[in-house]
Design a protein around this motif. Structure first.
Motif, short mmCIF file in Angstrom:
data_model
loop_
_atom_site.label_atom_id
_atom_site.label_comp_id
_atom_site.label_asym_id
_atom_site.label_seq_id
_atom_site.Cartn_x
_atom_site.Cartn_y
_atom_site.Cartn_z
N UNK A 8 8.10 13.34 16.16
CA UNK A 8 7.18 14.21 16.89
C UNK A 8 6.10 14.76 15.97
N UNK A 9 6.49 15.15 14.75
CA UNK A 9 5.53 15.65 13.78
C UNK A 9 4.52 14.57 13.41
N UNK A 10 5.01 13.35 13.18
CA UNK A 10 4.14 12.24 12.80
C UNK A 10 3.17 11.90 13.92
N UNK A 11 3.64 11.87 15.17
CA UNK A 11 2.77 11.60 16.30
C UNK A 11 1.73 12.71 16.44
N UNK A 12 2.14 13.95 16.27
CA UNK A 12 1.21 15.07 16.32
C UNK A 12 0.13 14.96 15.26
N UNK A 13 0.54 14.56 14.06
CA UNK A 13 -0.41 14.37 12.97
C UNK A 13 -1.40 13.26 13.30
N UNK A 14 -0.90 12.16 13.86
CA UNK A 14 -1.78 11.05 14.25
C UNK A 14 -2.76 11.51 15.33
N UNK A 15 -2.29 12.27 16.31
CA UNK A 15 -3.17 12.75 17.36
C UNK A 15 -4.22 13.71 16.81
N UNK A 16 -3.83 14.54 15.86
CA UNK A 16 -4.78 15.45 15.23
C UNK A 16 -5.85 14.65 14.49
N UNK A 17 -5.42 13.63 13.76
CA UNK A 17 -6.37 12.78 13.04
C UNK A 17 -7.32 12.09 14.01
N UNK A 18 -6.78 11.54 15.08
CA UNK A 18 -7.61 10.82 16.03
C UNK A 18 -8.54 11.78 16.78
N UNK A 19 -8.07 12.97 17.08
CA UNK A 19 -8.91 13.90 17.84
C UNK A 19 -9.99 14.51 16.97
N UNK A 20 -9.82 14.51 15.63
CA UNK A 20 -10.83 15.08 14.76
C UNK A 20 -11.96 14.09 14.47
N UNK A 21 -11.79 12.84 14.87
CA UNK A 21 -12.81 11.83 14.65
C UNK A 21 -14.02 12.13 15.52
N UNK A 22 -15.20 11.97 14.97
CA UNK A 22 -16.42 12.23 15.73
C UNK A 22 -16.92 10.97 16.42
N UNK A 23 -16.27 9.85 16.24
CA UNK A 23 -16.69 8.61 16.88
C UNK A 23 -16.27 8.63 18.34
N UNK A 24 -17.18 8.34 19.26
CA UNK A 24 -16.84 8.38 20.68
C UNK A 24 -16.18 7.11 21.20
N UNK A 60 -7.02 6.99 33.52
CA UNK A 60 -7.41 8.30 33.03
C UNK A 60 -6.77 8.78 31.74
N UNK A 61 -5.94 7.97 31.11
CA UNK A 61 -5.28 8.39 29.87
C UNK A 61 -6.28 8.50 28.73
N UNK A 62 -6.13 9.56 27.95
CA UNK A 62 -6.93 9.74 26.74
C UNK A 62 -6.02 10.22 25.62
N UNK A 63 -6.48 10.06 24.40
CA UNK A 63 -5.79 10.61 23.22
C UNK A 63 -6.84 11.40 22.46
N UNK A 90 -6.68 1.73 15.61
CA UNK A 90 -6.63 3.16 15.33
C UNK A 90 -5.21 3.66 15.21
N UNK A 91 -4.31 3.01 15.91
CA UNK A 91 -2.92 3.44 15.94
C UNK A 91 -2.03 2.22 16.07
N UNK A 92 -1.02 2.13 15.22
CA UNK A 92 -0.03 1.06 15.29
C UNK A 92 1.32 1.71 15.53
N UNK A 93 2.00 1.27 16.59
CA UNK A 93 3.33 1.79 16.90
C UNK A 93 4.31 0.63 16.75
N UNK A 94 5.25 0.79 15.86
CA UNK A 94 6.24 -0.25 15.59
C UNK A 94 7.56 0.16 16.23
N UNK A 95 8.04 -0.67 17.15
CA UNK A 95 9.29 -0.38 17.86
C UNK A 95 10.42 -1.09 17.13
N UNK A 96 11.11 -0.39 16.30
CA UNK A 96 12.27 -0.94 15.62
C UNK A 96 11.95 -1.71 14.36
N UNK A 97 12.95 -1.90 13.53
CA UNK A 97 12.81 -2.62 12.27
C UNK A 97 12.87 -4.12 12.53
#
Length: 115
Positions: A8-24, A60-63, A90-97
């Motif tokens: 949850x912390x890592x996802x929150x950090x990723x969302x913070x990083x992505x939301x701070x980007x000024x690129x539209x 309608x989903x946004x990040x 922008x984001x890579x989600x790896x499901x399992x090893x």
């Protein structure tokens, strides 16, 4: 329990990083399943990544206020040209090893994932 908090912390950090980007531009997301689908078999990681893809692409989903652009699913040892040509992920989600996880991360980073 600790892994859940860390995730949850890592996802929150990723969302913070992505939301701070000024690129539209829309956010491009790469999902990686643990194994590839096979005919006649139920593969849990394929179901998980397919469901996550459907949820991310639902209307309608946004990040971080940015729309979701591309969401593609990849499998071990099956990396089409789209994986390397689509830039940046922008984001890579790896499901399992999986055995070639280091190679996948290396290739993902070549697409300017960490710039």
């Amino acid at each position: 329990m600790r892994l859940g908090r860390f995730a949850r912390w890592l996802l929150g950090l990723a969302l913070l990083f992505l939301s701070s980007s000024e690129e539209p531009r829309p956010i491009n997301i790469a999902l990686h399943a643990q194994v590839a689908p096979s005919p006649g078999n139920v593969v849990g990681s394929v179901m998980t990544t397919s469901g996550l893809r459907a949820a991310l692409l639902s209307s309608g989903r946004t990040i971080g206020g940015r729309p979701i652009g591309t969401v593609e699913i990849f499998y071990p040892f099956a990396y089409p040209a789209a994986f390397l040509e689509k830039a940046p992920w922008d984001l890579v989600i790896i499901e399992g090893w999986f055995q070639s996880i280091n190679s996948f991360i290396h290739e993902a980073s070549k697409t300017r994932l960490f710039d």
